[in-house]
Write an enzyme that holds these catalytic residues in place. Structure first.
Site, PDB file in Angstrom:
ATOM      1  N   LYS A 265       0.833  -1.199   0.000  1.00 42.08           N
ATOM      2  CA  LYS A 265       0.000   0.000   0.000  1.00 42.08           C
ATOM      3  C   LYS A 265       0.868   1.250   0.000  1.00 42.08           C
ATOM      4  CE  LYS A 265      -3.568   2.380   2.702  1.00 42.08           C
ATOM      5  NZ  LYS A 265      -2.836   3.637   2.864  1.00 42.08           N
ATOM      6  N   ARG A 266       1.969   1.209   0.720  1.00 47.21           N
ATOM      7  CA  ARG A 266       2.861   2.376   0.795  1.00 47.21           C
ATOM      8  C   ARG A 266       3.419   2.745  -0.566  1.00 47.21           C
ATOM      9  NH1 ARG A 266       3.931  -0.443   5.380  1.00 47.21           N
ATOM     10  NH2 ARG A 266       5.649  -1.580   4.409  1.00 47.21           N
TER      11      ARG A 266
END
Length: 508
Positions: A265-266
């Site tokens: 997600k980062r």
């Protein structure tokens, strides 16, 4: 031809469904449909500490948007239900006890503090603590392999916490078969005795997974590479229960755009692209994660992109309908190595799919983003024609307004760089003459406009750019847009004249 194919996707409802999970579900779906099999959704919610209330519905909504709905699962064709592991809690203890009776498992009463002490002691001696054959029966660990039956029963009766561990065989070589990776050999002495049943009365993933796959008659387990280290234990569990094991296939990771490390997600937050199919709002924190749907991607483009992450058809074909993917899919063509995710390639897929949509379909989507006052002033036919002229330059429907605003509104500003380059001292006089030429065109259509304007430019023996570039700047406000004569005839003679006169006034 395979028969009685049953596959499952078994996520934990701990948050939104990452695109790696969607791809796993997609490959299961394609495999099932290719062999007229069944695609099962099972919710593995044994870890109640990480349970997120809206995550299960998100998974179902994501499948439906992607066009890969499950055949069996919570609330649907519950032939082998229930399909939430938390609702199957009572049956797992029976199977754990069965393994103890067969000598394949044992009670372990070691506390967390005792195990931490063993780990620390090993670290001080530069060793790694593993709970398995080399120490489980030597008396330092507290389990039913060293305690008498009476001692074990007393501990249980007294309410002491315990777990049930699998008794991994010693000095054996496991020969495992993976549909993607081929033959894998494992020395059982390197394996630890995994916990199968926790002190809170819930099974671990390993036990629940195997029991459910067996009871739900799963024929093929197609899952991510991160579960490959669990495969030896799972095969041993099938042997211990004397059940026929399904075939296993472990999919490669989806890698970061740079090619190293698992996509997270980062990475999406950092590089500006979604990693979830749908937008997701965390009910606890209020944090919102972007979704492909809300970012304007078509579901079929998204699925097409995902299918080619780690699988290839063996041909140069890149654009596939879902039906074509089903027909072409083969586990033997899934790669063993990780697949690098490309945000640019994902956009390319969306652009390709946008071009295949009908002008009417795209116009209906465009209507949702056109300002209301503009929408009310133009017919659907006009808007559909606009879409036909600008869609080849678009990646998303959201791009349409920036590509077409001049079909609806007169430009009020003019690109400074283009003005400096194209609007010369002689330009106003040329534009005044052009006004006269346009005013004389009686039937204002593309053919007549082209004939009159190009004929006039030729007669003056000047370069076309000296007229056409300032004309585009006048009509659009910048040097952009489709064919000039398309623009002129779409907005009409009067608006074309007005825009040229406005530019003369503003730029001279």
């Amino acid at each position: 031809m395979l028969e009685n194919v049953r596959v499952r996707f078994a996520p934990s409802p701990t948050g939104p469904l990452h695109i790696g999970g969607v791809r796993t579900a997609l490959f299961n779906y394609l495999f099932a449909k290719k062999y007229n099999g069944t695609f099962v959704l099972r919710i593995e919610d044994t870890d109640q500490t990480r349970y997120v209330a809206n995550a299960e519905q998100y998974i179902i909504d994501a499948f439906n948007w992607c066009g890969i709905p499950f055949d069996e699962g919570p609330g649907k064709n519950e032939k082998f239900g229930p399909y939430r592991q938390s609702e199957r809690k009572a049956l797992y203890k029976e199977y754990a006890d069965n393994l103890i009776e067969k000598g394949w498992a044992y009670y372990a009463f070691d506390t967390s503090e005792q195990l931490d002490a063993h780990r620390k002691d090993h670290e001080e001696n530069k060793k790694t603590f593993i709970y398995n054959w080399h120490n489980r029966a030597k008396g330092r660990l507290v389990n039913s392999l060293v305690l008498s039956e009476e001692e074990v029963q007393n501990k249980i009766n007294n309410g002491e916490n315990y777990v049930i561990r699998f008794k991994t065989p010693q000095d054996e070589t496991l020969i495992l078969q993976d549909e993607i990776r081929g033959t894998i050999k494992i020395d059982t002495n390197t394996l630890d005795d995994k916990v199968l049943f926790k002190s809170d009365g819930m099974p671990t993933y390993h036990l629940a997974n195997i029991v459910d796959d067996h009871l739900m008659e799963i024929s093929h387990v197609i899952r991510g590479e991160e579960w490959l280290p669990s495969m030896p234990l799972h095969v041993l569990l099938y042997q211990a229960f004397e059940w026929e094991a399904p075939k296993f296939a472990h999919l490669p990771l989806i890698l970061k755009p740079v090619g190293k490390g698992k996509l997270s997600k980062r990475d999406g937050d950092k590089l500006g692209f979604p990693v979830f199919p749908l937008e997701y709002t965390n009910e606890k924190t209020g944090d919102v994660s972007r979704g492909y749907k809300e970012d304007g991607y078509f579901n079929d483009a998204f699925i097409n992109m995902l299918a080619l992450l780690g699988w290839n058809p063996g041909t140069e074909q890149e654009i596939f309908s879902l039906e074509e993917l089903v027909a072409a899919f083969d586990l033997k063509r899934v790669s063993k190595s990780g697949a690098k995710f490309s945000p640019d390639k994902t956009k390319w897929f969306n652009q390709q799919y946008l071009q295949t949509k009908s002008n009417e379909e795209l116009a209906a989507l465009f209507l949702d983003i056109i300002p209301n006052e503009t929408k009310e002033s133009f017919s659907k036919e006009y808007i559909t024609k606009v879409v036909s002229l600008i869609k080849e330059r678009a990646v998303f429907v959201a791009d349409f307004w920036d590509l077409s605003y001049f079909f609806f509104d007169n430009p009020t500003e003019y690109d400074a760089k283009a003005t400096k380059k194209q609007w010369k001292e002689t330009t106003p006089a040329l534009m005044e003459e052009l006004v006269n030429v346009i005013e004389k065109i009686e039937d204002f259509n593309i053919e007549n406009a082209q004939t009159a304007i190009k004929g006039w430019i030729t007669s003056k023996e000047i370069g076309f750019g000296k007229v056409m570039q300032p004309l585009r700047l006048s009509l659009v406000g910048k040097l952009a847009g489709p064919d000039l004569f398309d623009i002129m005839t779409m907005i009409g003679k009067e608006k074309s004249l007005k825009r040229i006169k406005n530019a003369i006034s503003a730029l001279s």
